[in-house]
Design a protein around this motif. Structure first.
Motif, mmCIF file in Angstrom:
data_model
loop_
_atom_site.group_PDB
_atom_site.id
_atom_site.type_symbol
_atom_site.label_atom_id
_atom_site.label_comp_id
_atom_site.label_asym_id
_atom_site.label_seq_id
_atom_site.Cartn_x
_atom_site.Cartn_y
_atom_site.Cartn_z
ATOM 1 N N UNK A 1 0.840 -1.189 0.000
ATOM 2 C CA UNK A 1 0.000 0.000 0.000
ATOM 3 C C UNK A 1 0.877 1.242 0.000
ATOM 4 N N UNK A 2 0.707 2.082 1.011
ATOM 5 C CA UNK A 2 1.518 3.298 1.101
ATOM 6 C C UNK A 2 2.539 3.206 2.235
ATOM 7 N N UNK A 3 2.734 1.997 2.780
ATOM 8 C CA UNK A 3 3.642 1.837 3.909
ATOM 9 C C UNK A 3 4.732 0.825 3.592
ATOM 10 N N UNK A 4 5.944 1.122 4.072
ATOM 11 C CA UNK A 4 7.089 0.232 3.853
ATOM 12 C C UNK A 4 7.270 -0.657 5.075
ATOM 13 N N UNK A 5 7.487 -1.965 4.852
ATOM 14 C CA UNK A 5 7.678 -2.929 5.927
ATOM 15 C C UNK A 5 9.041 -3.592 5.782
ATOM 16 N N UNK A 6 9.652 -3.903 6.895
ATOM 17 C CA UNK A 6 10.933 -4.605 6.888
ATOM 18 C C UNK A 6 10.746 -6.071 6.536
#
Length: 302
Positions: A57-62
């Motif tokens: 979506x609009x969020x970055x995850x590790x």
């Protein structure tokens, strides 16, 4: 020689993207363009050959690998930050380390309170506390081996600021023969019994201090050891009042008195051996120690 593929700036950007929840938020906090942050992280992943982030979506995850590397990167960037801070401190004359001589009888809780107050402002200054006794304290002051010294009678030629009065109680075990006569007529009765004394830490300890008329003496390194011996019903000892409050209250030790003298009293003082070379960290810690006794630094210490 191996040359790093990545830069500290790349790792700091990655940390910001994770900490602030995405590229847009991190760009706003770092005052950089979002595209420059995207490029920096993409280049870092390419250089390492590992995917660190995945965008949903609009969020970055590790990723799992990214989480491991990010955690380790924080240690690296923190260490570099501390190194840069240390360089700045040294430029400003802030001492990287301080050594304090503490006369063994000085209440450790007072010094601990001062050190706790110093910690948030310490800029990483390392502290070494050296426990000393009588001539040992004097030698460290005279040899300029400490930055601050808490002592009894200061050496000749040194200005000292009073901290507190300290009472010594004469104590023994309830089963000791001396306990049968809580108030002694004079000190001659003491001379007939074993005395426990604390070893002078001076290298050239030629002068003995305190009541030492007993023919039999056992010398130990500290008052903890002295109290262990006393608890076995062996000997008597002059002990700082604050160190035997509990034992006296519990009845594990008894206090002896000599007619005309209920206790011994000394004045503990604070000495700055090299006042003309005193740095800002030492001045701060000096003020905090004095504050424990509601004293103020002397005018020439600022």
């Amino acid at each position: 020689m191996h040359r790093p593929k990545s830069t500290l700036e790349q790792w700091r950007i990655l940390q910001a993207v994770v900490d602030f929840g995405g590229y847009a938020q991190a760009a706003d906090k770092l005052n950089k363009s979002q595209s420059s942050l995207n490029h920096a992280v993409a280049k870092l992943q390419s250089q390492l050959g590992i995917q660190l982030l995945e965008v949903k979506g609009r969020k970055a995850y590790l990723t799992e690998q990214g989480e491991v590397l990010l955690r380790r990167s924080r240690h690296v960037t923190q260490a570099v930050g501390e190194l840069e801070q240390l360089a700045n401190n040294l430029e400003q004359g802030w001492e990287p380390s301080l050594t304090i001589a503490r006369e063994l009888v000085y209440p450790m809780d007072k010094l601990t309170e001062a050190l706790a107050a110093f910690l948030p402002e310490s800029r990483g200054t390392r502290i070494t506390v050296v426990d000393t006794v009588i001539n040992g304290t004097t030698e460290l002051i005279q040899n300029n081996q400490v930055d601050l010294a808490i002592c009894g009678t200061p050496p000749k030629g040194y200005i000292a600021q009073p901290l507190c009065d300290l009472d010594f109680y004469l104590v023994c075990h309830p089963s000791h023969p001396l306990a049968l006569t809580p108030e002694l007529e004079d000190d001659h009765m003491l001379a007939q019994h074993l005395q426990i004394v604390i070893k002078d830490t001076g290298i050239n300890a030629q002068q003995e201090t305190g009541w030492l008329k007993a023919e039999q003496r056992w010398t130990v390194s500290n008052f903890h050891e002295a109290k262990v011996i006393l608890s076995k019903g062996v000997g008597f000892c002059w002990v700082p009042a604050h160190m035997v409050e509990k034992e006296l209250a519990d009845g594990d030790l008894v206090r002896l008195k000599i007619k005309g003298s209920s206790c011994r009293r000394i004045v503990l003082t604070l000495v700055v051996p090299q006042r003309d070379k005193q740095g800002p960290a030492s001045k701060l810690l000096e003020a905090l120690i004095l504050a424990q006794h509601q004293e103020s630094p002397s005018p020439d210490s600022n």
